[in-house]
Design a protein around this motif. Sequence first.
Motif, PDB file in Angstrom:
ATOM      1  N   UNK A 322     -11.276  -1.827 -55.479  1.00 11.37           N
ATOM      2  CA  UNK A 322     -10.628  -1.298 -56.663  1.00 11.37           C
ATOM      3  C   UNK A 322      -9.958  -2.478 -57.371  1.00 11.37           C
ATOM      4  N   UNK A 323      -9.587  -2.310 -58.621  1.00  6.35           N
ATOM      5  CA  UNK A 323      -9.075  -3.444 -59.390  1.00  6.35           C
ATOM      6  C   UNK A 323      -7.561  -3.605 -59.250  1.00  6.35           C
ATOM      7  N   UNK A 324      -6.817  -2.633 -59.742  1.00  7.62           N
ATOM      8  CA  UNK A 324      -5.368  -2.779 -59.836  1.00  7.62           C
ATOM      9  C   UNK A 324      -4.726  -2.741 -58.452  1.00  7.62           C
ATOM     10  N   UNK A 325      -3.931  -3.762 -58.148  1.00  9.29           N
ATOM     11  CA  UNK A 325      -3.196  -3.797 -56.893  1.00  9.29           C
ATOM     12  C   UNK A 325      -3.966  -4.342 -55.717  1.00  9.29           C
ATOM     13  N   UNK A 326      -5.260  -4.608 -55.901  1.00  4.56           N
ATOM     14  CA  UNK A 326      -6.045  -5.196 -54.816  1.00  4.56           C
ATOM     15  C   UNK A 326      -6.417  -6.630 -55.184  1.00  4.56           C
ATOM     16  N   UNK A 465     -20.778  -7.542 -52.929  1.00  5.24           N
ATOM     17  CA  UNK A 465     -19.370  -7.327 -53.264  1.00  5.24           C
ATOM     18  C   UNK A 465     -19.328  -6.686 -54.645  1.00  5.24           C
ATOM     19  N   UNK A 466     -18.642  -5.547 -54.766  1.00  2.00           N
ATOM     20  CA  UNK A 466     -18.579  -4.808 -56.020  1.00  2.00           C
ATOM     21  C   UNK A 466     -17.128  -4.635 -56.449  1.00  2.00           C
ATOM     22  N   UNK A 467     -16.905  -4.639 -57.761  1.00  2.00           N
ATOM     23  CA  UNK A 467     -15.606  -4.316 -58.348  1.00  2.00           C
ATOM     24  C   UNK A 467     -15.744  -2.987 -59.068  1.00  2.00           C
ATOM     25  N   UNK A 468     -14.957  -2.003 -58.660  1.00  2.00           N
ATOM     26  CA  UNK A 468     -15.056  -0.649 -59.194  1.00  2.00           C
ATOM     27  C   UNK A 468     -13.697  -0.256 -59.751  1.00  2.00           C
ATOM     28  N   UNK A 469     -13.688   0.271 -60.988  1.00  2.00           N
ATOM     29  CA  UNK A 469     -12.409   0.603 -61.616  1.00  2.00           C
ATOM     30  C   UNK A 469     -12.603   1.695 -62.652  1.00  2.00           C
TER      31      UNK A 469
END
Length: 635
Positions: A322-326, A465-469
């Motif tokens: 996840x994006x925010x906070x990670x 590796x994926x970025x999901x938001x």
Amino acid sequence: MPSEPIPAARGPWRRHALIAALVLGAIAVSLGLRLAVGDRSLHGPLTWPALPLWLALIAGLPLLAELLVRLRAGQLGADVLAGLSIVVAYALGELLAGALVVLMLAGGQALESWAVRRASFALEALARRLPAVAHRCGETGTADVPLAEIAVGDRLEVHPHEACPVDGTVLEGRSTMNEAYLTGEPFLLPKVPGSAVLSGALNGEGVLTIRADRRAADSRYAQIMQVMRDAEQHRPRLRRLGDRIGAIYTPLAVLVAAAAGLASQDPVRFLSVLVVATPCPLIIAIPVAIIGAISLAARRGIIIRDPAALERIATCRVAVFDKTGTLTYGEPRLTDIDPAPGQSREAVLGVLASLERYSRHPLAGAVLAAARSEHIPLQETREIRESPGEGLEGCVDGRRVTVTGRGQLLARVPEAPLPPGQGGLECVVCIDGAYAATCRFRDEPRREGPAFIAHLGPRHGFRRVLLVSGDRESEVRYLADQVGIDEVRAGQSPETKLALVRELAAHDGVLFMGDGINDAPALAAATVGVAFGQGSAVTAEAASVVILDSALQRADEVLHIGDRLRRIALQSAVGGMALSLVAVGVAALGYLPPVAGALVQELIDVAAVANALRVAWVSRDLADEVTPKPALDQG
């Protein structure tokens, strides 16, 4: 109520530990009597020195009853062989050998129970903060009542420096509350009439009158208790692997023992092989390794809810973030205010900051920081209301102020004169029902993010590796470029995140890292779900692992602790059983009587446990050298 799960956590451990202590004492007394008597004719099964050993059998009867229940259920595990050894030993009058096996069995089960208890040790400490009673306001005054008697709608008083008993809303009074243990936010939140309060939050100097919005059983503390119960009831996969090995090993050992007994026509040799073959490295060493891993993780600020996740994490080949906070700090800063005609930037920031100081939303801190840096005074605020998905609303200096999102505003007022959308986080401000301004924010990537992402493949074997938001494509792509991720999924809802994780998990093990709130479905569906310490991370029921301080280094340590647990636990179990097989051969040839065999097995156990204890050591290989790059200019 806060102590409800504690007996469940401590009961089995204390019961098994008590049995082990009683048996150890009985063995010591028996040996003392034998030395005192000094006459070998008095060493039979019906003499005074034998009496304590019969008491050891009585103490171990609950263990044998548990084994019988498992056997009737078709669970042929490693400990069944130990139970058979006990029965045969006492039947043949080899009381000391039987007592030693009872001691090994009780000790192993005590360690396993303690391993499960340690999985929720840190959360148990949090649960103790909740008060046992609440101050309920009635027609005749205030009375202390148990938490279980609090109903929705009750008026309660929260005195200075007390923990809030239930989730509720402030009716009267002003104070501050420390919610850091639940939310991870290291500051005090002002509380005024209309503010929401959380169970377990520590009150400041003022007295608050609150309305109970939830029963204690439905509060956030109740969620923590459920987390504890889940952790206590999990049987780690490594232990089940031991059971599967035992299901093969147990009948094989019985056959070898029977063959040795028939060949020698000596039932004692049958017993000797059984005693030596008892797979105590499976019974004891694996729980010890699990205890070490959980303890090591706890010292690093990592709560292991499901110990089996430490083994499963080694099988993960896809990492989803996840994006925010990670991959970001979760601390966005205000970069721009675009006021509507007739509105000034300073006026909008003043009313916005006056309202946001009562919010727990991640953007609230950015607004307050901007107001402080520009020395904008805050105004009187009341009637605060914050509903999930609807935004924040309140009365600031006599004006009705609403803070919401672009989509929510357009759904209510399609003709609202909003500026064109841009990349990044934003919120819209309405004053007295009219659009007033659009505020834009930027969340800074973690400095160690690029190096951390780059090392996942070479060091830990991740292939994707994926970025999901849920954010816009431009904002998600901006962060992905900064940290070095090629695969991006933007605009994702919790449902689409869940579908994506399920699709990936059908082919490979998936490690999902998120904040544990909106990502809960994906956390639960992933092979291993890791919740960071933002929002209500310690109550993220779906996560297998909770990282309290949100550092990517801690995520790397989880990977290393899991690899270490799997490697050392299997070393201890397989190595210990290999030594046991050597001893089985010696016993089958008649060179190892039952008591000596039990002592040899104890030495093997000591070696296996000593190796398993290495899991808890803090060493240089606990995390990789991931050097942070210089801070990036966010423009």
